[in-house]
Design a protein around this motif. Sequence first.
Motif, PDB file in Angstrom:
ATOM      1  N   THR A 181     -34.935  88.707  54.412  1.00  0.00           N
ATOM      2  CA  THR A 181     -33.976  89.677  54.925  1.00  0.00           C
ATOM      3  C   THR A 181     -32.760  88.941  55.488  1.00  0.00           C
ATOM      4  O   THR A 181     -32.788  87.736  55.724  1.00  0.00           O
ATOM      5  CB  THR A 181     -34.612  90.535  56.019  1.00  0.00           C
ATOM      6  N   MET A 182     -31.687  89.736  55.723  1.00  0.00           N
ATOM      7  CA  MET A 182     -30.462  89.149  56.263  1.00  0.00           C
ATOM      8  C   MET A 182     -30.705  88.553  57.650  1.00  0.00           C
ATOM      9  O   MET A 182     -30.157  87.511  58.008  1.00  0.00           O
ATOM     10  CB  MET A 182     -29.358  90.208  56.321  1.00  0.00           C
ATOM     11  N   LYS A 183     -31.563  89.225  58.452  1.00  0.00           N
ATOM     12  CA  LYS A 183     -31.847  88.726  59.796  1.00  0.00           C
ATOM     13  C   LYS A 183     -32.589  87.397  59.731  1.00  0.00           C
ATOM     14  O   LYS A 183     -32.291  86.465  60.491  1.00  0.00           O
ATOM     15  CB  LYS A 183     -32.669  89.759  60.564  1.00  0.00           C
ATOM     16  N   ASN A 184     -33.560  87.314  58.837  1.00  0.00           N
ATOM     17  CA  ASN A 184     -34.299  86.058  58.681  1.00  0.00           C
ATOM     18  C   ASN A 184     -33.395  84.941  58.158  1.00  0.00           C
ATOM     19  O   ASN A 184     -33.558  83.775  58.526  1.00  0.00           O
ATOM     20  CB  ASN A 184     -35.480  86.254  57.733  1.00  0.00           C
ATOM     21  N   MET A 185     -32.445  85.306  57.290  1.00  0.00           N
ATOM     22  CA  MET A 185     -31.523  84.296  56.768  1.00  0.00           C
ATOM     23  C   MET A 185     -30.656  83.726  57.885  1.00  0.00           C
ATOM     24  O   MET A 185     -30.369  82.527  57.904  1.00  0.00           O
ATOM     25  CB  MET A 185     -30.640  84.901  55.670  1.00  0.00           C
TER      26      MET A 185
END
Length: 298
Positions: free
Chosen positions: A3-7
């Motif tokens: 996900t974008m948050k994990n990235m």
Amino acid sequence: MMTMKNMTKWRHAGSVISCVVMLISIFTLATKGLNYGLDFTGGMISEVRLDKTLSAKEIQSHLETALNQPVSVVEAGDPGQWVLRYAAPETLSDQPEIKTLLSVFSDNVEMLNVSLVGPQVGQELAEQGGLAVLITLLVILGYLSMRFEWRLASGALLALVHDVVLLLGFFSITGMEFNLTVLAALLAVLGYSLNDSIIISDRIRELLKANVSLPIAELNNRAIVSTLSRTLITSGTTLISVGSLWLLGGEPLYGFSITMFIGIVAGTWSTMTIATIIPELTHLGPQHYAPAPVSDAP
């Protein structure tokens, strides 16, 4: 799927790792320094013609045992013709004649040329090499300053500095020989890393203009995703060529190929971490690329 948050977390963690590696490299360079090759320290260069059946490894092994020091053996072009490089003794009388040493394992020994590169010449080459790297960085700094807003330019420049420091730290830690061939590879790495930084910075700038409401962290993630396939294909194909040189090029190209290989990997890494983190830390936003208001005053 990431996900974008994990990235964002991955980029932040990668930047911390890069900073730690840079600090270790700087510390090692300051305390241990580099193992300069004969190009910088000076030494003897002998061009000889030997039996065609001898290989570079055989010649190197015999000479290193006889001279008790590292010896560089490079094929000069014609079969049986070699260029030998080794450190010169304090007085030439302290070292046995190279022709005598070669005659032990080669029936045919013909000395074509023998020259001495003094330490003064080597020091001049080292200064010119360092000046070349410095001028390259300054020219890149000027180019980035004209093309991008300073927050994006700072991220791209710091990514380049990261790659140079990491490579120098690698040679300092491993004690591998640092010569003119490695220096040439180092300058080539700057070009590859700059290309990656420009691509990601261009994409971030486009997204800033098109998505004025999104935070910079999400725009950076989108920029990485949209350019990742192109980056991996470009770097991957180059790594295949460099890997072939590393495995098949032999001793003369070993330093060049390993520098290029590590530099390309480091350049791709720093582009996706450091080059994108700096704009976040400096609060880059759409307002920095907004057109200047036109005054209504006559």
